[in-house]
Each structure stands twice: as C-alpha cells, then as structure tokens.
Write a protein that holds these residues in place. Sequence first.
Motif, PDB file in Angstrom:
ATOM      1  N   SER A 147      20.483  77.203 -10.420  1.00  0.00           N
ATOM      2  CA  SER A 147      20.887  77.833 -11.685  1.00  0.00           C
ATOM      3  C   SER A 147      22.326  78.358 -11.644  1.00  0.00           C
ATOM      4  CB  SER A 147      19.929  78.973 -12.033  1.00  0.00           C
ATOM      5  OG  SER A 147      20.152  80.084 -11.184  1.00  0.00           O
ATOM      6  N   LEU A 148      22.930  78.384 -10.452  1.00  0.00           N
ATOM      7  CA  LEU A 148      24.296  78.880 -10.311  1.00  0.00           C
ATOM      8  C   LEU A 148      25.303  77.734 -10.387  1.00  0.00           C
ATOM      9  CD1 LEU A 148      23.787  81.244  -7.241  1.00  0.00           C
ATOM     10  CD2 LEU A 148      23.811  81.884  -9.659  1.00  0.00           C
ATOM     11  N   ASN A 149      26.490  78.037 -10.903  1.00  0.00           N
ATOM     12  CA  ASN A 149      27.579  77.057 -10.890  1.00  0.00           C
ATOM     13  C   ASN A 149      28.358  77.220  -9.593  1.00  0.00           C
ATOM     14  OD1 ASN A 149      27.137  75.882 -13.398  1.00  0.00           O
ATOM     15  ND2 ASN A 149      28.259  77.508 -14.452  1.00  0.00           N
ATOM     16  N   HIS A 150      28.383  76.206  -8.784  1.00  0.00           N
ATOM     17  CA  HIS A 150      29.143  76.193  -7.532  1.00  0.00           C
ATOM     18  C   HIS A 150      28.851  77.426  -6.669  1.00  0.00           C
ATOM     19  CE1 HIS A 150      31.191  72.878  -9.397  1.00  0.00           C
ATOM     20  NE2 HIS A 150      31.585  73.654 -10.393  1.00  0.00           N
ATOM     21  N   PRO A 151      27.622  77.599  -6.199  1.00  0.00           N
ATOM     22  CA  PRO A 151      27.308  78.772  -5.379  1.00  0.00           C
ATOM     23  C   PRO A 151      28.080  78.737  -4.055  1.00  0.00           C
ATOM     24  CG  PRO A 151      25.508  77.207  -5.306  1.00  0.00           C
ATOM     25  CD  PRO A 151      26.479  76.698  -6.317  1.00  0.00           C
ATOM     26  N   ASN A 152      28.530  79.904  -3.632  1.00  0.00           N
ATOM     27  CA  ASN A 152      29.222  79.980  -2.343  1.00  0.00           C
ATOM     28  C   ASN A 152      28.244  80.419  -1.263  1.00  0.00           C
ATOM     29  OD1 ASN A 152      29.089  82.885  -2.257  1.00  0.00           O
ATOM     30  ND2 ASN A 152      30.862  82.970  -3.616  1.00  0.00           N
ATOM     31  N   TYR A 186      26.027  72.371  -0.989  1.00  0.00           N
ATOM     32  CA  TYR A 186      26.937  72.976  -1.957  1.00  0.00           C
ATOM     33  C   TYR A 186      28.334  73.287  -1.427  1.00  0.00           C
ATOM     34  CZ  TYR A 186      22.969  73.395  -5.058  1.00  0.00           C
ATOM     35  OH  TYR A 186      21.900  73.113  -5.861  1.00  0.00           O
ATOM     36  N   HIS A 187      28.652  72.876  -0.200  1.00  0.00           N
ATOM     37  CA  HIS A 187      30.008  73.173   0.292  1.00  0.00           C
ATOM     38  C   HIS A 187      31.038  72.415  -0.535  1.00  0.00           C
ATOM     39  CE1 HIS A 187      29.536  69.307   2.388  1.00  0.00           C
ATOM     40  NE2 HIS A 187      30.855  69.298   2.502  1.00  0.00           N
ATOM     41  N   SER A 188      32.224  72.979  -0.605  1.00  0.00           N
ATOM     42  CA  SER A 188      33.249  72.324  -1.429  1.00  0.00           C
ATOM     43  C   SER A 188      33.739  71.073  -0.715  1.00  0.00           C
ATOM     44  CB  SER A 188      34.394  73.280  -1.740  1.00  0.00           C
ATOM     45  OG  SER A 188      34.766  73.978  -0.591  1.00  0.00           O
ATOM     46  N   ARG A 189      34.004  70.075  -1.508  1.00  0.00           N
ATOM     47  CA  ARG A 189      34.448  68.787  -0.999  1.00  0.00           C
ATOM     48  C   ARG A 189      35.795  68.449  -1.605  1.00  0.00           C
ATOM     49  NH1 ARG A 189      28.817  68.145  -1.817  1.00  0.00           N
ATOM     50  NH2 ARG A 189      27.766  67.306   0.005  1.00  0.00           N
ATOM     51  N   ILE A 190      36.544  67.661  -0.867  1.00  0.00           N
ATOM     52  CA  ILE A 190      37.795  67.180  -1.449  1.00  0.00           C
ATOM     53  C   ILE A 190      37.445  66.107  -2.469  1.00  0.00           C
ATOM     54  CG2 ILE A 190      39.129  67.662   0.636  1.00  0.00           C
ATOM     55  CD1 ILE A 190      39.131  64.597   1.134  1.00  0.00           C
ATOM     56  N   GLN A 191      38.283  65.963  -3.452  1.00  0.00           N
ATOM     57  CA  GLN A 191      38.061  64.931  -4.466  1.00  0.00           C
ATOM     58  C   GLN A 191      38.703  63.651  -3.979  1.00  0.00           C
ATOM     59  OE1 GLN A 191      38.076  66.159  -8.311  1.00  0.00           O
ATOM     60  NE2 GLN A 191      37.645  64.156  -9.129  1.00  0.00           N
ATOM     61  N   TYR A 192      37.886  62.644  -3.768  1.00  0.00           N
ATOM     62  CA  TYR A 192      38.393  61.365  -3.310  1.00  0.00           C
ATOM     63  C   TYR A 192      38.999  60.603  -4.481  1.00  0.00           C
ATOM     64  CZ  TYR A 192      35.781  62.253   0.955  1.00  0.00           C
ATOM     65  OH  TYR A 192      35.316  62.800   2.109  1.00  0.00           O
ATOM     66  N   PRO A 193      40.074  59.857  -4.217  1.00  0.00           N
ATOM     67  CA  PRO A 193      40.662  59.074  -5.310  1.00  0.00           C
ATOM     68  C   PRO A 193      39.748  57.926  -5.703  1.00  0.00           C
ATOM     69  CG  PRO A 193      41.782  58.631  -3.225  1.00  0.00           C
ATOM     70  CD  PRO A 193      40.780  59.729  -2.969  1.00  0.00           C
ATOM     71  N   LYS A 194      39.870  57.516  -6.958  1.00  0.00           N
ATOM     72  CA  LYS A 194      39.072  56.388  -7.442  1.00  0.00           C
ATOM     73  C   LYS A 194      39.641  55.108  -6.850  1.00  0.00           C
ATOM     74  CE  LYS A 194      37.421  58.520 -11.487  1.00  0.00           C
ATOM     75  NZ  LYS A 194      37.581  59.084 -12.681  1.00  0.00           N
ATOM     76  N   GLU A 195      38.804  54.093  -6.782  1.00  0.00           N
ATOM     77  CA  GLU A 195      39.199  52.823  -6.176  1.00  0.00           C
ATOM     78  C   GLU A 195      40.445  52.240  -6.849  1.00  0.00           C
ATOM     79  OE1 GLU A 195      37.230  48.506  -5.197  1.00  0.00           O
ATOM     80  OE2 GLU A 195      35.903  50.238  -5.381  1.00  0.00           O
ATOM     81  N   GLU A 196      40.534  52.390  -8.169  1.00  0.00           N
ATOM     82  CA  GLU A 196      41.695  51.864  -8.897  1.00  0.00           C
ATOM     83  C   GLU A 196      42.982  52.544  -8.423  1.00  0.00           C
ATOM     84  OE1 GLU A 196      39.105  53.445 -11.033  1.00  0.00           O
ATOM     85  OE2 GLU A 196      38.019  51.587 -10.657  1.00  0.00           O
TER      86      GLU A 196
END
Length: 142
Positions: free
Chosen positions: A75-80, A126-136
């Motif tokens: 129910s939480l947004n991005h719980p730490n 729920y750990h934060s992840r880096i945003q991977y670039p899209k294949e394009e």
Amino acid sequence: MDSAEMLRKDKLPKEIIDIALQHHGTTLLKFFYYKAKEVNEKVPESEFRYQGPRPRSKEAAAVSICDSVEAAVRSLNHPNQEEIENIVTSIIKDRVLDGQLNNSSLTLKELETMKSVICETLKGIYHSRIQYPKEESIKEAK
C-alpha cells in the motif's frame, strides 16, 4: 463459495485448507472498526473481528504475518528500509499482543528470525534500482 470450500473442491491437502481458514485468525479489521467508532462510540469490537480460528501451527502463523505485511507494504509508494522494518515489527508485535499467535507454538527466537527474513526479502524487492536505458537508446549510442 469461500476459499476453504474452493480448496476442498480442488482436493488440496488438509494442511493447506487449515492455513486458509486460520491465517486471519480473529484479527481486528482496524480500519473499518475505527470508522464505525466515529459514528457509534459503543460499537462492539467483536463485530469487526475475523471469525477465526487463530493460527494453530507455525506455518499458519507465518502465512498470517506475511499476508498482512505484504498488504501493508504494497500500500506504500516506494517503501524504504526503515518503513519496511517498522511495518514488519508493528504487525508481529500486534499479533503477539492480540494473542493471535498463542496457539501456534512459535518461539520468540523464531519470530525474530521470521522478521529478519521478511525484511530482507522485502528490501530485495523494493530496493531502488538504476534505470536501464531502452534497447533503442543503446542502438542509437553505437
């Protein structure tokens, strides 16, 4: 049709059916109870408790705790990490103080182990992840 009936129909083992029947125990539906108390201060708490029975095995108690924790964390947004630990600790403490685990034969050491495992599992999810670039984007960069 209730869940236990569905499980029986599908011929699941008695142990699984027992857990389905016991995992809510006689816990209080707090949100609805406190909402009702706003309207009527004298509303009986018993009207806002699951019918039970309370968990009678360690496995049913574990499912009870995990089910509540999962719902609360989801129910939480991005719980730490701190929020996760607080929720797990609070739910286990609440279950103990409410007598929900009295028939489960869980020890305090097992509850502490359960808390640790649940927290580590949820932190992994729920750990934060880096945003991977899209294949394009990768192809364009080449």
